[in-house]
Structure formats: structure tokens, C-alpha cells
Enzyme design. Structure first.
Site, PDB file in Angstrom:
ATOM      1  N   CYS A  32      -4.236  -0.534  -7.059  1.00 52.35           N
ATOM      2  CA  CYS A  32      -5.047   0.272  -6.152  1.00 52.35           C
ATOM      3  C   CYS A  32      -6.533  -0.026  -6.346  1.00 52.35           C
ATOM      4  O   CYS A  32      -7.068   0.118  -7.444  1.00 52.35           O
ATOM      5  CB  CYS A  32      -4.805   1.756  -6.381  1.00 52.35           C
ATOM      6  SG  CYS A  32      -5.802   2.816  -5.311  1.00 52.35           S
ATOM      7  N   ARG A  61       3.797  -0.934   4.660  1.00 50.62           N
ATOM      8  CA  ARG A  61       3.521  -0.675   6.075  1.00 50.62           C
ATOM      9  C   ARG A  61       4.655  -1.094   7.011  1.00 50.62           C
ATOM     10  O   ARG A  61       4.926  -0.404   7.991  1.00 50.62           O
ATOM     11  CB  ARG A  61       2.218  -1.360   6.492  1.00 50.62           C
ATOM     12  CG  ARG A  61       0.982  -0.716   5.882  1.00 50.62           C
ATOM     13  CD  ARG A  61      -0.288  -1.342   6.441  1.00 50.62           C
ATOM     14  NE  ARG A  61      -1.433  -0.901   5.685  1.00 50.62           N
ATOM     15  CZ  ARG A  61      -1.869  -1.484   4.573  1.00 50.62           C
ATOM     16  NH1 ARG A  61      -1.253  -2.553   4.119  1.00 50.62           N
ATOM     17  NH2 ARG A  61      -2.919  -1.020   3.929  1.00 50.62           N
TER      18      ARG A  61
END
Length: 484
Positions: free
Chosen positions: A136, A267
Site C-alpha cells: 500500500c 478491480r
């Protein structure tokens, strides 16, 4: 069976749902599994979110294992706000052992081994592996020494892995991003494996790369090949690839090209979760029968695939894919089943309805059509799970409605789901530019106050206090994050 043999069985030849903040909660995980996903990750949960004033209980009504924050873990001011708004204590993690046993990885955000270990020990009997987020790139994560900050601190990253391996009875893995060059990435992975990592997932982007730009799949291919070559014989653990695998064609071809052991989808799974349906599977799954959580009468669809059929022919228009409307409906069925928080469910549905964080080179392949003409504005206008289900023509059985209502009444929130540590703002979807400007203004105001007022009172002091006093910011991500 050794721990590494268990890890090999857990991660090899698998199609995996990636950890996604706000999205990878129980409803989406179980939806993905119902479509044929082999392994699912929880959303990233920061170490202290689990270890600080959190209690584990078995929810007899739902048949789930719940990790919930204790009310006394919040300041008196936050408690008063929660009582006023009828907010129940947040559920940090909900697990359905009947559905997820043998298929669930707990992803942790951590920057220190002494914080990671207590969190891992607390959950290890309920999950099948612990994964450390080392990818991240967001400021809040990096500033806390977590996420991609670990890519710049190999000794600390290895210390976390080795500490967990010495003390846990389940596999330990990590998810990273590409480093500045291929050799650096290979060396980093090799060091993690030597420290004890049982598997490594690699996202085909570097920290800071925008999601609208294509993943660096050529680099990812080279890195995995190097890791799998004889010259890297020390890397004998499953390697998982992640990034822009939007079709079954992509998954199969890229895995064959790289020699990777498994693929991970983020996604692409939000755009259409039915991407996990395999050619050799029945075209319809348990969620699409008359006993589905949504309670809808389903008809078996045509197009059953034969075993051994070539998977590489399944692109964006694959006959295996369900309509996006059908996927949202199935998701809402699971949201009702697991008493999902209405704000969280709306967020995930809106993510399913947009591709603005998809590489622009691919969006023309990804239409956003829904059978009822539903729009993001329609979803944002819904204030209850009942209105959301009505919008998508999902009927809710009386038993599900009663269970949901009884749980809600027990904590004073009716049928709109339990508490949630995240913050939600419809403006994030309805007016993205305005939302970002508003966030930036708030940051500047707080920054200005902290630099000009020290220990003073007034509006600025209240703004800072409100942010510091909200324990949710200390427990989990409170900003809208980019899903990796």
C-alpha cells in the site's frame, strides 16, 4: 505435512480474491467463493484494530465468528455520538466458518513484529494464513511504517515475517509491489522467503503508479521468471501475480507466460465477480438457485462448458460471465445474509458500477450497463438495505428480514446493518473532484491549525480534537483508499 507443504496446497493453482479495503468483507468474499474463487483475502486490517479492545464472539444468529470493538474502547465523546446516531460497536471482522474454512487469508497492516504477532495469534485459529501488506503506497500507511514503506526497509520486513513464522502454526505470506528494478524486486522476494515467507504475491505496479495506467506486466513477467529460474533455487514457494488481469484469457495466458503459481484479482473482481466462474464449472452456482441469499427464483442458464476446454478464449465478452446486474443482485443477497452495513454495501455496489480507476486503455471493453437502468446516483439515494434491494429487484425472504431486523433492534439500528470502522461519503462517487477538493481543504485547515495553535481553544482546536478523538482512525483506514 510440513507448513510449507500446507502453504503449497493452499496457494498453488489458485484463483484468488485480493484484499481490498472496504470491499473484501464477508459478502464479497462469499460471493466470489460461490462463483468458483479458490481463496479469498480479508481487507487489510491494521494490527491494533484487532488487538485493542476487540472481543471474539460466535454469532449464533448468523452462524459467524465476529470480532467486534468494545464500546468502552472509544472516548466518551465518540460514545455519545454513537449513542445519538444509534451506531453499534463496529465489527472489525466477520467470518463464516462453514463457507470460508480452508479458503481464508487474513491480511494485516503492520510495521513492527511486536505489534504483528499479538494480532496474528488472536485470529490464527479462525483463518488459514496470515498475509502482511507490503504494497500500500498511501501516505497514512507509509507514515505509519506499514505498506510500501516496508519495501524500503528490508530488515524490518524480514523481522516481521521471521517473527510470525517462529510463533504461528499457519502459513505466513506477503503482498508486495514491484521495486525500482527487476533485480531489486527479485532480491527482496528472495530475502523474504529466506526469512520464512511461505508465499509471495506481486502486484505489477510500483508504489505511486496510478491505477488508470496499465500495470507493468512485462516487468512482472521477467521478475517471476527470474524467481522461478534455477539460479533462484532458494525461492521454492508459491508466487502469485496480481494486476490488470481483467479476463480469464488474461489470467491463463499471463500465468503460463510467467510460470506463476496463482493469480490474484482486485478491480477485475469488482467489475464482474463472476470472472471466477471456470469453464469446467456449472454455469450456475449455489447463489443462483431458488435458495440463494437474495431469495430470487432463478432459472438455470445455458452454456455449460466441457472439461478441458481451452480457457484462453474467454475474453471481455466471455459466455461464462454473468450480467453485471445479476452479480449485483447476488451480492446484495449475501449482504442481507451477513447483515452488511448499508453504507458499506452501497460503497461496494458503486465500485461495481464504475471503472474510473481502471486503465483507460481497457475501459472501452467494459460497458456499464444494468438491466434496470440503475445509476450510481440511484444507489447513493438509498438510505436502507430494503430500498437498495428494491432498486435492484432483489426480494428478501421473510426469515432473512426478521433475522436482520432482530439483530438491528438488539443494537438499536434496525435492519441497516452493524457498525463499521470506515467513513463513507456519497460525494466520493457523485462528485469525485469536489470530494478530493474538500479533503484537501480539510487537510490544509488541520495543518494550519496545528502549526498556529498549540493548546488553544476554539474552532481549529475542535477540528483537530475531533480527528484525534475518533479511535476509528487509529484502528483502520479512514480515508477512501485506492484498491490495489
Amino acid at each position: 505435512m510440513t507448513l510449507q507443504e500446507r502453504a503449497n496446497r493452499l496457494f498453488t493453482d489458485k484463483e484468488i480474491l485480493a484484499p481490498m479495503v472496504r470491499a473484501s468483507s464477508t459478502p464479497l468474499r462469499c460471493l466470489a467463493l460461490s462463483y468458483g474463487c479458490d481463496l479469498v483475502y480479508t481487507e487489510e486490517i491494521v494490527d491494533r484494530a484487532i488487538t485493542t479492545s476487540t472481543e471474539r464472539t460466535f454469532n449464533e444468529t448468523l452462524g459467524t465468528i465476529d470480532y467486534c470493538k468494545k464500546m468502552d474502547s472509544f472516548s466518551s465523546k465518540v460514545q455519545r455520538r454513537m449513542e445519538k446516531n444509534k451506531e453499534p460497536p463496529p465489527t472489525v471482522l466477520r467470518i463464516d466458518p462453514e463457507v470460508e474454512r480452508g479458503k481464508l487469508i487474513y491480511q494485516m497492516g503492520t510495521g513492527e513484529p511486536n505489534l504483528a504477532l499479538p494480532a496474528a495469534l488472536m485470529v490464527q485459529k479462525d483463518v488459514d494464513g496470515i498475509d502482511i501488506n507490503m504494497g500500500c503506497p498511501k501516505k497514512f500507511s507509509v507514515s505509519g511504517g506499514m505498506g510500501s514503506a516496508l519495501l524500503d526497509d528490508l530488515p524490518r520486513a524480514c523481522d516481521i515475517i521471521s517473527t510470525l513464522r517462529r510463533n504461528l502454526s499457519i502459513p505466513v505470506s506477503c503482498k508486495i509491489r514491484l521495486l525500482k528494478d527487476d533485480r531489486s524486486t527479485v532480491d527482496f522476494v528472495t530475502a523474504l522467503v529466506k526469512a520464512g515467507a511461505n508465499a509471495v504475491a506481486i502486484h505489477g505496479r510500483e508504489p505511486g503508479d496510478e491505477s488508470q495506467k496499465s500495470a507493468k506486466l512485462d516487468r512482472l513477467t521477467n521478475v517471476v521468471r527470474l524467481l522461478k529460474s534455477s539460479s533462484s533455487s532458494s525461492v521454492g514457494v508459491p508466487i502469485i501475480i496480481n494486476g490488470d488481469l481483467y479476463t480469464r484469457n488474461d489470467m491463463v495466458n499471463k500465468r503460463r507466460e510467467t510460470g506463476a503459481d496463482a493469480v490474484m484479482l482486485a478491480r477485475p473482481a469488482l467489475y464482474n465477480t463472476s470472472i471466477f466462474i471456470k469453464p469446467s464449472s456449472l454455469t450456475r452456482t449455489s447463489t443462483s438457485t431458488s435458495t440463494s441469499p437474495g431469495g430470487r427464483d432463478e432459472e438455470e442458464e445455458e452454456g455449460k462448458m466441457k472439461d478441458g476446454e481451452d480457457e484462453t478464449r474467454y475474453g471481455f465478452d466471455s459466455e461464462l460471465l454473468l450480467s453485471k446486474t445479476r452479480v449485483v443482485q447476488d451480492y446484495l443477497g449475501y449482504a442481507m445474509r451477513y447483515h452488511g452495513n448499508v453504507k458499506n454495501i452501497k460503497y461496494v455496489v458503486c465500485e461495481m458500477m464504475t471503472n474510473r480507476r481502471t486503465p483507460t486503455s481497457l475501459t472501452h471493453h467494459m460497458p456499464l450497463r444494468f438491466d434496470g437502468g440503475q445509476t450510481i446516483a440511484d444507489v447513493c439515494a438509498c438510505k436502507s438495505m430494503e430500498s437498495l434491494c428494491k432498486l435492484w429487484d432483489v426480494s428478501v425472504s421473510e426469515s432473512t428480514r426478521n433475522i436482520r431486523q432482530s439483530i438491528g433492534e438488539a443494537v438499536g439500528v434496525g435492519g441497516n446493518g452493524g457498525g463499521d470502522l470506515h467513513r463513507y461519503d456519497d460525494g466520493y462517487f457523485l462528485d469525485p473532484k469536489g470530494f478530493l477538493q474538500k479533503q484537501q481543504q480539510q487537510k490544509e485547515t488541520i495543518r494550519g491549525c496545528s502549526s498556529t495553535i498549540v493548546g488553544g481553544k476554539g474552532d481549529c482546536d475542535r477540528i483537530v480534537s475531533n480527528n484525534e478523538d475518533d479511535r476509528a482512525r487509529q484502528c483502520k483506514r479512514s480515508k477512501i483508499d485506492e484498491i490495489g
